[in-house]
Scaffold this motif. Structure first.
Motif: not given
Length: 157
Positions: A110-134
């Protein structure tokens, strides 16, 4: 910045934190505030990644590479089967899963044009992970939140 929530019972690896700690700025050569970049992304709403290159080039692709680094290849495998690029409010997003393995390997960007920030979520072998802009504080779009909720059993926003 690499973030894993305690809510999901994941530990933050020191090596990953050090490797991604420098993700405080936009990658070189990318002007995410440039109107042309946002216009190109807007023109691709409703299109699938195989028909439009928004996951390979442009503002969304550059930001994903910046945040995921060496994890991009594994993440992209979890977008083998996707919906189209969608938009809710100011947030552009896409969800998907690994072919024949969606219950264990899935992804959302997800990329928010208003705040110019991104959030990434993924499920890798059943384990959720999140990476995002500060400073990425926007809520996941409804469809993304539903997908995450289904995967982990609780709402994500």
């Amino acid at each position: 910045m690499w973030m894993m929530t305690k809510k999901w019972g994941l530990a933050l690896g020191a090596a990953a934190a050090l490797a991604l700690a420098g993700c405080q700025t936009t990658p070189a050569g990318v002007d995410p505030n440039g109107q042309q970049a946002w216009n190109q992304l807007q023109a691709q709403v409703g299109q699938y990644p195989q028909d439009a290159a928004f996951l390979q080039q442009g503002v969304m692709a550059a930001r994903m590479q910046h945040l995921l680094g060496e994890h991009r290849t594994a993440f992209m495998q979890n977008l083998q089967v996707t919906g189209p690029l969608s938009k809710q409010g100011s947030v552009y997003y896409i969800t998907g899963n690994r072919q024949h393995d969606g219950g264990q390997n899935a992804a959302a960007v997800a990329l928010d044009a208003k705040s110019n920030t991104m959030r990434i979520w993924w499920l890798q072998d059943g384990q959720p992970r999140v990476v995002q802009d500060p400073g990425a504080a926007f809520s996941w779009p409804k469809d993304v939140n539903q997908m995450i909720s289904n995967a982990v059993g609780t709402p994500a926003s």
